[in-house]
Motif scaffolding. Structure first.
Motif, PDB file in Angstrom:
ATOM      1  N   LEU A 150       6.859-106.555  40.089  1.00 53.07           N
ATOM      2  CA  LEU A 150       6.360-107.575  39.317  1.00 53.07           C
ATOM      3  C   LEU A 150       6.121-109.152  39.854  1.00 53.07           C
ATOM      4  O   LEU A 150       5.065-109.723  39.960  1.00 53.07           O
ATOM      5  N   VAL A 151       6.978-109.408  40.894  1.00 52.70           N
ATOM      6  CA  VAL A 151       6.929-110.430  41.698  1.00 52.70           C
ATOM      7  C   VAL A 151       5.767-110.429  42.567  1.00 52.70           C
ATOM      8  O   VAL A 151       4.954-111.286  42.826  1.00 52.70           O
ATOM      9  N   LEU A 181      -6.056-106.245  40.539  1.00 48.13           N
ATOM     10  CA  LEU A 181      -5.781-105.396  39.559  1.00 48.13           C
ATOM     11  C   LEU A 181      -6.692-105.990  38.393  1.00 48.13           C
ATOM     12  O   LEU A 181      -6.369-105.338  37.384  1.00 48.13           O
ATOM     13  N   THR A 182      -7.258-107.068  38.830  1.00 48.86           N
ATOM     14  CA  THR A 182      -7.700-107.871  37.312  1.00 48.86           C
ATOM     15  C   THR A 182      -9.482-107.808  37.606  1.00 48.86           C
ATOM     16  O   THR A 182     -10.036-108.499  36.853  1.00 48.86           O
ATOM     17  N   LYS A 183      -9.797-107.216  38.755  1.00 48.02           N
ATOM     18  CA  LYS A 183     -11.106-107.399  39.057  1.00 48.02           C
ATOM     19  C   LYS A 183     -12.222-106.679  37.975  1.00 48.02           C
ATOM     20  O   LYS A 183     -11.954-105.677  37.320  1.00 48.02           O
ATOM     21  N   PHE A 220     -19.288-103.364  25.563  1.00 46.23           N
ATOM     22  CA  PHE A 220     -17.912-102.901  26.076  1.00 46.23           C
ATOM     23  C   PHE A 220     -18.080-102.260  27.478  1.00 46.23           C
ATOM     24  O   PHE A 220     -19.106-101.808  28.105  1.00 46.23           O
ATOM     25  N   LYS A 221     -17.057-102.731  28.165  1.00 45.08           N
ATOM     26  CA  LYS A 221     -17.064-102.758  29.571  1.00 45.08           C
ATOM     27  C   LYS A 221     -15.516-102.098  30.072  1.00 45.08           C
ATOM     28  O   LYS A 221     -14.592-102.241  29.524  1.00 45.08           O
ATOM     29  N   LEU A 222     -15.763-101.112  31.121  1.00 48.69           N
ATOM     30  CA  LEU A 222     -14.566-100.750  31.747  1.00 48.69           C
ATOM     31  C   LEU A 222     -14.599-101.039  33.299  1.00 48.69           C
ATOM     32  O   LEU A 222     -15.707-100.248  33.847  1.00 48.69           O
ATOM     33  N   SER A 223     -13.937-101.692  33.969  1.00 47.62           N
ATOM     34  CA  SER A 223     -13.990-101.905  35.351  1.00 47.62           C
ATOM     35  C   SER A 223     -13.445-101.042  36.190  1.00 47.62           C
ATOM     36  O   SER A 223     -12.598-100.049  35.693  1.00 47.62           O
ATOM     37  N   THR A 224     -13.527-101.021  37.552  1.00 45.39           N
ATOM     38  CA  THR A 224     -12.931-100.214  38.418  1.00 45.39           C
ATOM     39  C   THR A 224     -11.468-100.304  38.401  1.00 45.39           C
ATOM     40  O   THR A 224     -10.708 -99.288  39.018  1.00 45.39           O
ATOM     41  N   SER A 225     -11.092-101.197  38.151  1.00 47.55           N
ATOM     42  CA  SER A 225      -9.429-101.783  37.998  1.00 47.55           C
ATOM     43  C   SER A 225      -9.014-101.461  36.787  1.00 47.55           C
ATOM     44  O   SER A 225      -8.040-101.955  36.552  1.00 47.55           O
ATOM     45  N   TYR A 279      -2.806-104.601  35.330  1.00 47.15           N
ATOM     46  CA  TYR A 279      -1.836-105.924  35.643  1.00 47.15           C
ATOM     47  C   TYR A 279      -0.712-106.392  34.473  1.00 47.15           C
ATOM     48  O   TYR A 279       0.067-106.860  35.030  1.00 47.15           O
ATOM     49  N   ILE A 280      -0.780-105.744  33.640  1.00 47.39           N
ATOM     50  CA  ILE A 280       0.143-105.752  32.344  1.00 47.39           C
ATOM     51  C   ILE A 280       1.404-105.178  32.750  1.00 47.39           C
ATOM     52  O   ILE A 280       1.479-104.113  33.481  1.00 47.39           O
TER      53      ILE A 280
END
Length: 136
Positions: A48-49, A62-64, A80-85, A108-109
């Motif tokens: 997490l850190v 992780l958030t791209k 609606f979009k789904l990205s590679t990350s 990322y969560i």
């Protein structure tokens, strides 16, 4: 103890340990064993850190949202979009002028990456201690 189903009395059994019999149950715990037993906790905290420190660059990876795997228009409801990350994004909801949207950063969560990685690492470390069922 009275057993209602069979209609008879059962003797209560007590188990008494002698001074020598419990020595087999005790194990020696050293600092390495304690660190390995606490591995799921400290590994989760470390992951997490690491994902929250900007200079490492994992947060951006992780958030791209630039590259899309899947992109579709849901009529006049939204896009609606789904990205590679694996960022799920719904934008332009109901074609409002403020461009209202929603975004869910799946990797990322804190519940997916740290807990699954730590869980599989713990299973790998303690695979010898897992009990296997006897096949009949």
């Amino acid at each position: 103890v009275y057993n209602k189903m069979r209609g008879r009395f059962l003797k209560s059994a007590t188990i008494r340990l002698t001074n020598d019999s419990h020595k087999d149950l005790e194990t020696q715990t050293g600092p390495v064993d304690v660190m390995l037993r606490l591995m799921p906790l400290w590994l989760t905290v470390v992951l997490l850190v690491i994902t929250r420190i900007k200079p490492i660059g994992l947060k951006e990876a992780l958030t791209k949202t630039e590259d899309s795997i899947f992109d579709t228009q849901l009529g006049s409801l939204a896009e609606f979009k789904l990205s590679t990350s694996f960022v799920i994004e719904i934008s332009d909801i109901l074609s409002t002028p403020n461009n209202i949207g929603w975004k869910y950063e799946l990797l990322y969560i804190p519940f997916i990456v740290p807990f699954f990685v730590c869980g599989f690492a713990t299973l790998f470390v303690y695979r010898g201690e897992l009990e296997t069922p006897v096949l009949s």
